[in-house]
Scaffold this active site. Structure first.
Site, PDB file in Angstrom:
ATOM      1  N   GLU A  91       0.806  -1.235   0.000  1.00 54.27           N
ATOM      2  CA  GLU A  91       0.000   0.000   0.000  1.00 54.27           C
ATOM      3  C   GLU A  91       0.833   1.276   0.000  1.00 54.27           C
ATOM      4  O   GLU A  91       0.552   2.199  -0.770  1.00 54.27           O
ATOM      5  CB  GLU A  91      -0.989  -0.012   1.175  1.00 54.27           C
ATOM      6  CG  GLU A  91      -2.168  -0.960   1.004  1.00 54.27           C
ATOM      7  CD  GLU A  91      -1.848  -2.396   1.388  1.00 54.27           C
ATOM      8  OE1 GLU A  91      -0.709  -2.657   1.802  1.00 54.27           O
ATOM      9  OE2 GLU A  91      -2.743  -3.252   1.272  1.00 54.27           O
TER      10      GLU A  91
ATOM     11  N   HIS B 157     -10.592  -5.475   9.665  1.00 55.67           N
ATOM     12  CA  HIS B 157     -11.204  -5.270   8.350  1.00 55.67           C
ATOM     13  C   HIS B 157     -12.621  -4.707   8.489  1.00 55.67           C
ATOM     14  O   HIS B 157     -13.460  -4.901   7.614  1.00 55.67           O
ATOM     15  CB  HIS B 157     -11.238  -6.583   7.553  1.00 55.67           C
ATOM     16  CG  HIS B 157      -9.877  -7.084   7.165  1.00 55.67           C
ATOM     17  ND1 HIS B 157      -9.060  -7.729   8.046  1.00 55.67           N
ATOM     18  CD2 HIS B 157      -9.191  -7.002   5.995  1.00 55.67           C
ATOM     19  CE1 HIS B 157      -7.920  -8.059   7.442  1.00 55.67           C
ATOM     20  NE2 HIS B 157      -7.968  -7.615   6.189  1.00 55.67           N
TER      21      HIS B 157
END
Lengths: 317, 332
Positions: free
Chosen positions: B61, B130
């Site tokens: 990322e 998440h």
């Protein structure tokens, strides 16, 4: 309601201020913004202005007195008749301890009355705390605008925190308040007699609008004119030739002068001005809810309308 | 003409339309090309625009976020796909230290026209790493715009406006809403960043709901309707810029407000909006402004526990009822 004049905090580290000069005397009429005394702090000398219109009353400090910040110096009362004599000597020595009020405001719901003139002990958190009524910001604002004393509601058993609905309910339970007055008016009669076009009802609407505008400093004033058939006509700014767009009327005028009926209190909300005619003169009665319109404001309004009927020339001024 | 499409299709349409309109628009992220993201939002784009403009990256990322910031500074308009909002922690430097500050620190010579698409929302049984709703983290940083679409209609209009904006914009889509359908115009439209929507009018309490909390507020309003309580529902649509005028105007009318958001309640979006109401509409308030955010705990994996952490229509309605009836929600 009487307005308290207290020593203002003019500097960040100022504990007290010396009254250098009084610019108004006890009993003098003052207008909001008028300088009433000069105060000297360690930095400068400043004029302190009246926060409201009225009469200076119960002046407690003389020139040269060093008054603590927050200390009560005088009152401004609404009527000349309420003026109290000036006291002597140092005023109410202890200011309210604001920090303490905030910290302890929830602790004690008991009201405690403290005479203003008695020597005041250092305010304890407990006694100061009890002075504050719990109310929503909006309820507090509306109460202030309508001249409602929240302490009074608490004393009547309204539970805290007080909300807007409580203000309305407390007064709705008591229904409408009624103020009445009788005015003799040869000059108004003369105007009506000598002019074929003069319409009494329209002139009354004009007086009512003018008085409302003057009393409440309103910019736009619509008046509803209601007849006994229930017809309602809304006139925008009748005191300014009907200029503008009709809005929610500030009051409803019912002209009963041509009838034998001498009173009418309508159902529902709003302010209603009823005008009747008898041998004694023109009868005015104003029906209103004190939750919406403070008694003091209503009284001033009726006084002003009466004055205009008594002397229609006032309307020109 | 409108037709019902899913939020997923709306996002896909927005990206495809903007990529057709402007060849500097590119898409970059993990699984954006062949796989089309775990939520299948981007299916079909690589076939139309090719791998030069729809770029699959390794699982890195900070790397692809940095690439995108550089590309934006030098003439492209990248749309970055961050698979889960929880991965924002990994791109904080690129986003908050670089993208947010470049325009200011270059004296206006450089712009970073970049869109970071990511998501939020719990109750998908995805556990604590998440399931977070981290929009408050980025809303705190000057230089970033933050959009929170609450429907397919908003997702498309806000995303297209974000792609055309010359500032970095972070868009949070609710990952549970990708299959929710809403009427979306066939013709092109943009929704300006900084305009809230009043979705339902009412006079007694204002419910402000972001993202999927808008639906929670709307269902709460229906429940309240049954009690004879009129609730006004406002969707801010974007947090930065925030349409204060619409919110304050409504609260001045109703005198009561509940702010509902799926981020953690402590130090969150609800606190910010509640504070602005208290500061700027104080004298119109007849009750304290109530915050309803997600519970201040890591999102539990247990479904029973997870469901307890997010605001519900019933919970919002109960608080609204208390406010309207003058019952303190928190003891005075």
């Amino acid at each position: 309601m009487p307005h308290e004049v207290r020593m203002p905090q003019l500097g960040m580290v100022q504990d007290s201020g010396v009254i250098v000069a009084w610019l108004k005397r006890n009993g003098d009429s003052v207008k909001a913004g008028d300088p009433i005394f000069e105060v000297e702090t360690d930095k400068a000398t400043m004029e302190v202005e009246a926060a409201t219109d009225g009469y200076l009353s119960g002046v407690k400090a003389v020139e040269g007195d060093d008054v603590p910040v927050g200390g009560l110096i005088a009152m401004i009362v609404e009527a000349e008749g309420d003026v109290e004599e000036a006291g002597t000597g140092v005023p109410d020595a202890e200011p309210e301890d604001v920090a303490v009020v905030e910290a302890a405001q929830w602790s004690d719901p008991e009201p405690v009355k403290q005479p203003i003139s008695a020597p005041v002990e250092r305010a304890t958190p407990k006694s100061v705390a009890s002075g504050r009524v719990l109310a929503s910001p909006k309820a507090r604002r509306l109460a202030s605008e309508r001249g409602i004393d929240l302490h009074l509601l608490r004393a009547q058993g309204v539970s805290e925190p007080i909300h807007v609905a409580d203000l309305d309910a407390a007064f709705a339970a008591g229904g409408k308040s009624l103020l009445s007055a009788v005015v003799e008016s040869t000059s108004f009669d003369e105007i009506l007699d000598c002019s074929r076009t003069a319409d009494r009802t329209k002139l009354l609407a004009l007086f009512a609008a003018g008085a409302w505008r003057a009393t409440f400093d309103a910019s736009s004033v619509s008046v509803a004119i209601k007849d006994l058939d229930g017809r309602i006509e809304i006139v925008a700014n009748p005191d300014r030739g009907g200029a503008g767009v009709p809005e929610d009327p500030v009051l409803t005028l019912v002209d009963l002068c041509g009838t034998r009926i001498n009173g009418y209190v309508p159902m529902g909300g709003g302010v209603t001005l009823c005008v009747t005619r008898s041998a004694a003169g023109y009868g005015l009665s104003l029906a209103f809810e004190e939750s919406r319109l403070a008694l003091s404001g209503a009284a001033a309004l009726v006084e002003d309308i009466a004055a205009r009927i008594e002397n229609p020339l006032l309307q020109l001024l | 003409m409108t037709r019902g499409i899913t939020l997923s299709q709306a996002v896909n349409e927005a990206i495809a339309e903007e990529m057709r309109r402007d060849e500097t628009v590119i898409l970059i992220g993990e699984d954006v090309a062949e796989a089309g993201t775990p939520f299948k939002v981007l299916s079909g784009l690589v076939e139309e625009f090719g791998t030069d403009r729809v770029i699959d990256t390794p699982i890195a990322e900070p790397g692809f976020m940095g690439i995108a910031v550089g590309a934006a500074m030098t003439g492209l308009r990248p749309i970055v796909d961050l698979m889960f909002g929880d991965f924002l922690y990994l791109v904080m430097d690129q986003l908050c230290n670089q993208a947010a500050k470049t325009h200011y620190m270059s004296g206006g010579k450089l712009s970073v026209p970049l869109v970071l698409r990511t998501n939020l929302g719990a109750t998908r049984r995805s556990a604590a790493q998440h399931s977070q709703s981290l929009h408050a983290l980025v809303a705190h940083i000057p230089g970033l715009k933050v959009a929170m679409p609450s429907s397919a209609y908003e997702a498309k209009g806000l995303l297209k406006a974000a792609i055309r904006d010359d500032n970095p914009v972070v868009i949070f889509e609710d990952k549970l809403m990708y299959q929710d359908k809403a009427p979306v115009p066939e013709e092109e439209y943009l929704l300006p960043l900084g305009e809230a929507a009043i979705l339902r009018e009412g006079s007694e309490v204002t419910l402000i709901g972001t993202s999927s909390m808008r639906q929670v507020c709307e269902r709460a309003a229906e429940i309240l309707d049954g009690d004879g309580i009129g609730a006004e529902v406002i969707d801010p649509r974007t947090l930065v810029p925030l349409d204060e005028g619409t919110i304050l105007g409504s609260v001045r009318k109703t005198s009561r407000a509940i702010v509902v958001d799926e981020g953690h309640q402590n130090f969150g979006i609800t606190a910010e909006i509640a504070a602005r109401i208290s500061e700027k509409a104080f004298y119109h308030l007849d009750a304290p402004v109530i915050r309803m955010g997600a519970m201040d705990v890591p999102v539990p994996f247990s479904p029973a526990l997870e469901d307890l952490t997010v605001p519900t229509p019933e919970g919002v309605a109960a608080n609204a009822r208390a406010l309207v009836r003058g019952v303190p929600v928190h003891a005075p």
